[in-house]
Design a protein around this motif. Structure first.
Motif, PDB file in Angstrom:
ATOM      1  N   ARG A 110     -35.574   1.180  31.486  1.00  8.25           N
ATOM      2  CA  ARG A 110     -34.906  -0.084  30.744  1.00  8.25           C
ATOM      3  C   ARG A 110     -34.060  -0.450  32.644  1.00  8.25           C
ATOM      4  NH1 ARG A 110     -33.661  -3.749  26.563  1.00  8.25           N
ATOM      5  NH2 ARG A 110     -34.970  -2.829  25.898  1.00  8.25           N
ATOM      6  N   ALA A 158     -27.433  -8.756  29.149  1.00  9.49           N
ATOM      7  CA  ALA A 158     -28.543  -8.533  27.928  1.00  9.49           C
ATOM      8  C   ALA A 158     -29.497  -7.647  28.226  1.00  9.49           C
ATOM      9  CB  ALA A 158     -28.474 -10.256  28.254  1.00  9.49           C
ATOM     10  N   TYR A 159     -29.950  -7.087  29.539  1.00  3.59           N
ATOM     11  CA  TYR A 159     -30.867  -6.645  29.950  1.00  3.59           C
ATOM     12  C   TYR A 159     -30.026  -4.681  28.818  1.00  3.59           C
ATOM     13  CZ  TYR A 159     -36.020  -5.686  31.846  1.00  3.59           C
ATOM     14  OH  TYR A 159     -37.490  -5.761  31.998  1.00  3.59           O
ATOM     15  N   PRO A 180     -29.569  -3.325  24.709  1.00  3.31           N
ATOM     16  CA  PRO A 180     -29.706  -5.289  25.446  1.00  3.31           C
ATOM     17  C   PRO A 180     -29.220  -6.157  23.852  1.00  3.31           C
ATOM     18  CG  PRO A 180     -31.773  -3.875  24.017  1.00  3.31           C
ATOM     19  CD  PRO A 180     -30.221  -3.003  24.057  1.00  3.31           C
ATOM     20  N   LEU A 181     -29.300  -7.414  24.738  1.00  6.78           N
ATOM     21  CA  LEU A 181     -29.319  -8.387  23.620  1.00  6.78           C
ATOM     22  C   LEU A 181     -30.501  -9.242  23.855  1.00  6.78           C
ATOM     23  CD1 LEU A 181     -26.354 -10.566  25.591  1.00  6.78           C
ATOM     24  CD2 LEU A 181     -25.955  -8.798  24.186  1.00  6.78           C
ATOM     25  N   GLN A 239     -33.351 -11.908  22.491  1.00  4.53           N
ATOM     26  CA  GLN A 239     -33.858 -13.291  23.293  1.00  4.53           C
ATOM     27  C   GLN A 239     -33.386 -14.056  22.926  1.00  4.53           C
ATOM     28  OE1 GLN A 239     -34.895 -12.651  26.622  1.00  4.53           O
ATOM     29  NE2 GLN A 239     -35.886 -11.521  26.886  1.00  4.53           N
ATOM     30  N   ARG A 291     -31.531 -13.125  27.762  1.00  2.13           N
ATOM     31  CA  ARG A 291     -31.909 -12.551  29.375  1.00  2.13           C
ATOM     32  C   ARG A 291     -32.620 -13.514  29.396  1.00  2.13           C
ATOM     33  NH1 ARG A 291     -35.786  -8.486  28.053  1.00  2.13           N
ATOM     34  NH2 ARG A 291     -37.440  -9.296  30.016  1.00  2.13           N
ATOM     35  N   ASN A 343     -40.377  -4.377  26.491  1.00  2.93           N
ATOM     36  CA  ASN A 343     -38.979  -4.817  26.047  1.00  2.93           C
ATOM     37  C   ASN A 343     -38.990  -4.805  24.978  1.00  2.93           C
ATOM     38  OD1 ASN A 343     -37.553  -4.751  28.155  1.00  2.93           O
ATOM     39  ND2 ASN A 343     -38.147  -5.635  28.649  1.00  2.93           N
ATOM     40  N   GLU A 375     -37.410  -6.365  22.502  1.00  3.83           N
ATOM     41  CA  GLU A 375     -36.492  -7.376  22.403  1.00  3.83           C
ATOM     42  C   GLU A 375     -37.015  -8.916  22.396  1.00  3.83           C
ATOM     43  OE1 GLU A 375     -35.717  -5.218  24.433  1.00  3.83           O
ATOM     44  OE2 GLU A 375     -34.276  -6.964  25.797  1.00  3.83           O
ATOM     45  N   ASP A 376     -38.553  -9.096  23.520  1.00  2.00           N
ATOM     46  CA  ASP A 376     -38.823 -10.135  23.914  1.00  2.00           C
ATOM     47  C   ASP A 376     -40.410 -10.736  23.123  1.00  2.00           C
ATOM     48  OD1 ASP A 376     -37.788  -9.395  26.444  1.00  2.00           O
ATOM     49  OD2 ASP A 376     -39.538  -8.339  27.919  1.00  2.00           O
ATOM     50  N   SER A 418     -40.066  -9.640  20.130  1.00  2.00           N
ATOM     51  CA  SER A 418     -39.557  -9.664  18.309  1.00  2.00           C
ATOM     52  C   SER A 418     -39.631 -10.873  17.319  1.00  2.00           C
ATOM     53  CB  SER A 418     -37.713  -9.326  18.235  1.00  2.00           C
ATOM     54  OG  SER A 418     -37.606 -10.897  18.862  1.00  2.00           O
TER      55      SER A 418
END
Lengths: 155, 155, 155
Positions: free
Chosen positions: A71, A120-121, A124-125, A127, A130, C46, C48-49, C51
Motif C-alpha cells: 500500500r 487517505a491512502y 485508509p479512508l 472512497q 482518495r 485496494n 476500499e476501492d 466496497s
C-alpha cells in the motif's frame, strides 16, 4: 549572477520553489514509511536485507509481500506519477508570467491535494476521499498545462 | 538570449547541469540492464516480446518473473524515487545562490551515493552498503531542501 | 521580472516548454487509462476501492491483477523512466544555447517516439514496433546529454 538574483526576486518562481520543495519532501517521506513498515513487519524484497534475522532457509521466510508495505509503495508510485508532471509543467508555467494569486492558488491546491491523498491512502479512508484528492491534483496540473499551451505554444 | 548566456555563466548552475546529466544517464543505463537480463535469461512481461522464441503455449513459458530482472527493476524504481527529488530540489537550490564549493560537495556526494547504490544493489553487496548509500543520497537532498526553505520560503 | 520575460522570448526554451507539456500531458493520460480499465474490468488493488461492488468476501474477488491493467501500468512506468531524463536533460540542453532547428528536431523525435511507444504498447503492435520507439526516444535523450556534457562539462 545578476540574472539569477533577478530570478529569485520573481515572486511566482519563489512560490513555486517553496511548494515544489514541500511536495518533494513529502514524497521522500514515503521512502521512510516503506523502510519503517519493512523493518517492523520484517518483510523484505532482497535476501541481503534480512540476513541479520537468520541464515539460509530461515531467512527466506522474510522474503514476502505484505499488504501494508504494498500500500505504501502504491502511494509512493502514485506520487511519482503525479508530482513529475507537476514539477515539469509547474516550472514552465511559473516562468510564463502568470498572475501571482492564480499561481499560488494552483500550487496550494496541488500540495494540499497530494498531502490529503497520502493520508487517505495510508489510513485508509473510504472512497471517494482518495479519488477526489487524486482528481484535484490532476485537474490543477492540467489547468496549468492548458494555460501554458494556450499562451505560449511553439511547435 | 543574453540572459540565458548569463545563466550558463553561473558556475553553480553549470555544475548542477553536469552532475544532473551524469546521474540521469546512469539511471537510463538501468533500462539497458533490464533489457540485457530479459534477453539473456528469456524472461518477458509481454506476449509480443517473446513471439520470436516460439508460438502459442510454447511462448507462454517465457512470460514469468525472474529474481535477477526484478532486482534491476527495483534498483531502477529506487533511482526514480530519489533522483526526481534531487532534480527538482537541486535545480531550485542551484538558482538560490548557494556557495559554489558547498553546492558542488552536495552534487558530488549525491551522484557518488547513487552510483554506489546501484553497484551495491546489482552485485549484490551485503547490507548496510546499499542502505548507507541510500541514506547518504537522501540526506544530501534533504540538506538542499532545508537550505532552500530556510532562506527562501514563500508560501 | 524582466529576465523571465526574456527567458520566454528564447525560442529554444519555448519550444522545449511546449513539447515537455505535451509529453507530460500524454503521460498523465495513462492514469486515466488505468482508472478506465480498473473500473470497466472491476480489477482493484485496494479493498476500499471496490466496497461499492459488495461487502466482505464478496468484495475480495475484485482484488486481483488483470493483464490489461498491468499492461497500462507497465507502459506508464516506462513513460516515467524515460520522460524524467528527457525533462532534466532537455531543460539543461535548452539553456545551453543549441541551434534552434537541431533542438526542435530532438524534441519532435522524442515526443513522437513516446506517443508511438504508447500506441504500440496498448494496442499491442508486434515487436519491434515498441522496441524501436523506445530506442528512438532513448537515443534522442542520450544525444542531448552528449552535446550538453561535451560543451559544458563542469565537475
Amino acid at each position: 549572477m545578476a540574472d539569477l538574483t533577478e530570478l529569485m526576486k520573481n515572486e511566482v518562481f519563489m512560490a513555486f520553489a517553496s511548494y515544489a520543495t514541500i511536495v518533494l519532501s513529502k514524497m521522500m517521506f514515503m521512502s521512510t514509511a516503506t523502510a519503517f513498515y519493512r523493518l517492523t513487519r520484517k518483510v523484505f524484497a532482497n535476501p541481503e536485507d534480512c540476513s541479520s534475522f537468520g541464515k539460509g532457509e530461515n531467512a527466506k521466510k522474510y522474503l514476502r509481500t505484505d499488504e501494508r508495505v504494498e500500500r505504501v509503495r502504491r502511494a509512493h508510485l502514485n506520487d511519482l506519477e503525479n508530482i513529475v508532471p507537476f514539477l515539469g509543467i509547474g516550472l514552465l508555467y511559473s516562468l510564463s508570467g502568470p498572475d501571482l494569486s492564480t499561481a499560488i492558488l494552483h500550487f496550494r491546491l496541488f500540495v494540499g491535494a497530494r498531502i490529503y491523498h497520502t493520508i487517505a491512502y495510508l489510513t485508509p479512508l473510504p472512497q471517494p476521499n482518495r479519488g477526489l484528492a487524486f482528481f484535484l491534483g490532476y485537474g490543477v496540473t492540467l489547468s496549468m498545462a492548458y494555460r501554458l499551451l494556450k499562451s505560449r505554444l511553439y511547435l
